[in-house]
Design an enzyme around this catalytic site. Structure first.
Site, PDB file in Angstrom:
ATOM      1  N   CYS A 139       0.804  -1.224   0.000  1.00  0.00           N
ATOM      2  CA  CYS A 139       0.000   0.000   0.000  1.00  0.00           C
ATOM      3  C   CYS A 139       0.839   1.277   0.000  1.00  0.00           C
ATOM      4  CB  CYS A 139      -0.931  -0.001   1.198  1.00  0.00           C
ATOM      5  SG  CYS A 139      -1.948  -1.493   1.318  1.00  0.00           S
TER       6      CYS A 139
ATOM      7  N   HIS B  56      -3.556   6.777   1.949  1.00  0.00           N
ATOM      8  CA  HIS B  56      -3.920   5.463   1.428  1.00  0.00           C
ATOM      9  C   HIS B  56      -5.349   5.150   1.846  1.00  0.00           C
ATOM     10  CE1 HIS B  56      -4.295   1.266   0.766  1.00  0.00           C
ATOM     11  NE2 HIS B  56      -4.081   0.917   2.030  1.00  0.00           N
TER      12      HIS B  56
ATOM     13  N   ASN C  58     -10.349  -0.720  -1.025  1.00  0.00           N
ATOM     14  CA  ASN C  58      -8.911  -0.613  -0.786  1.00  0.00           C
ATOM     15  C   ASN C  58      -8.187  -1.288  -1.948  1.00  0.00           C
ATOM     16  OD1 ASN C  58      -6.248  -1.036   0.016  1.00  0.00           O
ATOM     17  ND2 ASN C  58      -6.787  -1.522   2.138  1.00  0.00           N
TER      18      ASN C  58
END
EC number: 2.3.1.180
Length: 333
Positions: free
Chosen positions: A122, A258, A289
């Site tokens: 990420c 993020h 996500n």
């Protein structure tokens, strides 16, 4: 004695353009709640996610990356031949070798550009921006294509309640090039491998090869550990990125963390004491996500919807499996 020649540095760099490509399928909470014995309400309350985007079986990380890259090239008015280096951040390219970046460079007509993949999950896109900034300012490259791309739907267990319902598919691209003024602040990055099991693969590929009954390796996470780490230890990293760039929270106009979890985003905003005027990316609600792709996807959405504008000062931070992190302040193109 003959003196070595070195590449001539460029003083400043900036992001020239973005491109984005989301998975084409919209997957609702109701679509996935059954196998994890959950509900739309539970998922919304815990994550802020209403839908996530996933790609079909006929599209992989390279296809998503190529689509995003072509949009970025078009927006920058460049062709593949203008790219000197290609960096792809992904954990879902299904070949150990060759790299996704080398194949993508060929698809785009960027050969013989330097090309390499990075595995920082990420945080990978922010890692890539930091490397591209260094390549441009050192004189090693003029234009660098940075991609964050994931097809996380390939590595989930639909019955897993720890992470599977969070994840989506997509790719975000940015082109970094020279600038007359500063466009990318210093990168603040690091890792804490002592917590590497907080987000992990269920077992190794070797273990699966030796015992097929283990099943295809998929992702798991220790939610409370990740939430605490991201919510409270990442705020000082973002604050240092602002300080190193010479800006204060009052100077920041856009915040793009993020897209891990809406509650984590809210905690970061609170910890950083960002003014209410700051536009905060919340793309996770509709996209899910997408790991390395989440920051560029969220940034593109803000620009397309007019919530952010060219010239805005944006703070971005990526964090995740490893545990790794990276943050920068950038000027939006």
């Amino acid at each position: 004695m003959t003196l070595l020649q070195q590449s001539q540095p460029t003083r400043y760099s900036r992001i020239l353009a973005f491109g984005a490509e989301r998975g084409e399928s919209v997957v609702t909470n109701d679509d996935i709640a059954g196998p994890i014995d959950s509900s739309d309400e539970w998922i919304r309350q815990r994550t802020g996610i209403v839908t996530r985007r996933r790609a079909g079986a006929d599209r992989d990380v390279l296809d998503l990356s190529e689509a995003a890259a072509r949009k970025a090239l078009d927006a920058a008015g460049l062709s593949g031949a203008d790219i000197d280096a290609v960096i792809v951040s992904t954990i879902t390219h299904m070949h150990m070798t060759p790299s996704a970046a080398s194949i993508l460079a060929d698809r785009l007509g960027a050969t013989p550009a330097a090309a390499f993949d990075i595995s920082a999950a990420c945080a990978g896109y922010a890692y890539g921006i930091g490397q591209a900034d260094g390549l441009v300012r050192s004189g090693l490259a003029r234009n660098v294509l940075v991609i964050g791309a994931e097809k996380l739907s390939e590595i989930i267990d639909p019955t897993d309640r720890s992470i599977s319902f969070l994840l989506g598919d997509g790719a975000g691209a940015a082109i970094v090039g020279p600038s007359d003024t500063p466009g990318i602040g210093p990168t603040v990055w690091g890792s804490d491998g002592s917590k590497h099991t907080a987000i992990r693969q269920t077992h190794s590929w070797q273990e699966w090869r030796e015992d097929a009954s283990l099943g295809w390796p998929t992702l798991r996470q220790d939610g409370p550990t990740v939430f605490k780490w991201a919510s409270f230890q990442m705020a000082p990293i973002a604050a240092k990125a602002m300080a190193d760039a010479g800006v204060s929270p009052e100077d920041v106009q856009v915040f793009v963390p993020h897209q891990a979890n809406m509650r984590i985003i809210d905690q970061l905003v609170k910890q950083l004491k960002l003014p209410e005027s700051v536009v905060v990316a919340r793309d996770i609600a509709d996209t899910g996500n997408t790991s390395a792709a989440s920051i560029p996807l969220a940034t593109v959405r803000l620009l397309e919807e007019g919530q952010a504008r060219s010239g805005d000062i944006a703070l971005q931070i990526g964090f995740g499996a490893g545990l790794v992190y990276a943050a920068q302040v950038i000027v939006l193109p």
